[in-house]
Write an enzyme that holds these catalytic residues in place. Structure first.
Site, PDB file in Angstrom:
ATOM      1  N   GLN A  50      -4.207   5.656  -0.626  1.00  0.00           N
ATOM      2  CA  GLN A  50      -4.926   4.403  -0.386  1.00  0.00           C
ATOM      3  C   GLN A  50      -5.844   4.466   0.840  1.00  0.00           C
ATOM      4  O   GLN A  50      -6.629   3.551   1.068  1.00  0.00           O
ATOM      5  CB  GLN A  50      -3.936   3.239  -0.221  1.00  0.00           C
ATOM      6  CG  GLN A  50      -3.162   2.966  -1.505  1.00  0.00           C
ATOM      7  CD  GLN A  50      -2.232   1.793  -1.340  1.00  0.00           C
ATOM      8  OE1 GLN A  50      -1.151   1.918  -0.779  1.00  0.00           O
ATOM      9  NE2 GLN A  50      -2.649   0.615  -1.794  1.00  0.00           N
ATOM     10  N   HIS A 140       7.063   1.177  -5.884  1.00  0.00           N
ATOM     11  CA  HIS A 140       5.625   0.887  -5.958  1.00  0.00           C
ATOM     12  C   HIS A 140       4.820   1.943  -5.183  1.00  0.00           C
ATOM     13  O   HIS A 140       3.837   2.491  -5.692  1.00  0.00           O
ATOM     14  CB  HIS A 140       5.368  -0.522  -5.400  1.00  0.00           C
ATOM     15  CG  HIS A 140       3.914  -0.908  -5.335  1.00  0.00           C
ATOM     16  ND1 HIS A 140       3.372  -1.935  -6.076  1.00  0.00           N
ATOM     17  CD2 HIS A 140       2.882  -0.392  -4.611  1.00  0.00           C
ATOM     18  CE1 HIS A 140       2.073  -2.027  -5.817  1.00  0.00           C
ATOM     19  NE2 HIS A 140       1.746  -1.104  -4.924  1.00  0.00           N
ATOM     20  N   GLU A 141       5.268   2.237  -3.954  1.00  0.00           N
ATOM     21  CA  GLU A 141       4.525   3.207  -3.126  1.00  0.00           C
ATOM     22  C   GLU A 141       4.646   4.619  -3.695  1.00  0.00           C
ATOM     23  O   GLU A 141       3.684   5.384  -3.674  1.00  0.00           O
ATOM     24  CB  GLU A 141       5.024   3.179  -1.676  1.00  0.00           C
ATOM     25  CG  GLU A 141       4.849   1.841  -0.960  1.00  0.00           C
ATOM     26  CD  GLU A 141       3.450   1.264  -1.061  1.00  0.00           C
ATOM     27  OE1 GLU A 141       2.474   2.038  -1.123  1.00  0.00           O
ATOM     28  OE2 GLU A 141       3.325   0.023  -1.114  1.00  0.00           O
TER      29      GLU A 141
HETATM   30 NI    NI Z   1      -0.028  -0.441  -4.008  1.00  0.00          NI
END
Ligand code: NI
Length: 186
Positions: A50, A140-141
């Site tokens: 990200q 999620h990560e």
């Molecule tokens: Ni995310």
């Protein structure tokens, strides 16, 4: 240093990230930048892809879950080269969001507990089992390191309904309180 956050449409979010080597340069500084970027964008977790780095690192501060789960009050952890060993328990649904999918929130089902092996910020190995909100955020990560996003779990109809929103995000046509990196632009 605060990085711009990569968003849907950026190929780095679809790559399987590489483990980091023991001699990784400036790990402390790298993690500091991850934390800074995460807090600046009000995230609960942030994975290296990200911020445009395809490496197996994510950080989580789950203390916001302490209202319902008091043991999360000081949950602030870096996960380096993590490996999910087991997923257990019944699946439960929670409304998820993601810094890379601004303005989208959807219900996602995930197993209740996760057993994970990882290195901490001092490169010490841990094997731990987490449940509840922490297990949710970890899964999620971890998905980010596998090139997965939560919208991948939605049914075809929901995906179709989101298509125009996702296209807009990939063109940078979205409002965020933090800087984003628009796919395909330098
Ligand atoms: Ni995310």
């Amino acid at each position: 240093m605060i990085y711009p956050v990569t968003v849907f449409g950026d190929p780095v979010l679809r790559k399987v990230a590489e483990p980091i080597e023991k001699d990784f340069d400036n790990l402390d500084e790298f993690l500091e930048n991850m934390w800074e970027t995460m807090y600046h964008s009000d995230g609960v977790g942030l994975a290296a892809p990200q911020i445009g780095k395809s490496i197996r690192v994510f950080v989580i501060d789950a203390s916001s879950g302490a209202d319902e789960e008091p043991e999360l009050a000081d949950f602030k952890k870096a996960f380096i080269n993590p490996e999910i060993l087991e997923l257990n328990g019944d699946e439960w649904t929670m409304n998820e969001g993601c810094l890379s999918l601004p303005e989208i929130r959807e219900d996602v089902s995930r197993p209740e507990t996760v057993k994970i092996k990882y290195l901490d910020e001092n490169l010490e190995e841990h094997v731990e089992e987490f449940g509840g909100f922490a297990a949710r955020v970890i899964q999620h990560e971890y998905d980010h390191l596998e090139g997965k996003l939560f919208v991948d779990y939605l049914n075809p109809l929901k995906k179709r309904l989101l298509k125009s929103k996702l296209t807009a995000i990939s063109k940078g046509k979205v409002h965020t309180s933090y800087k984003i990196r628009i796919p395909g632009k330098k």
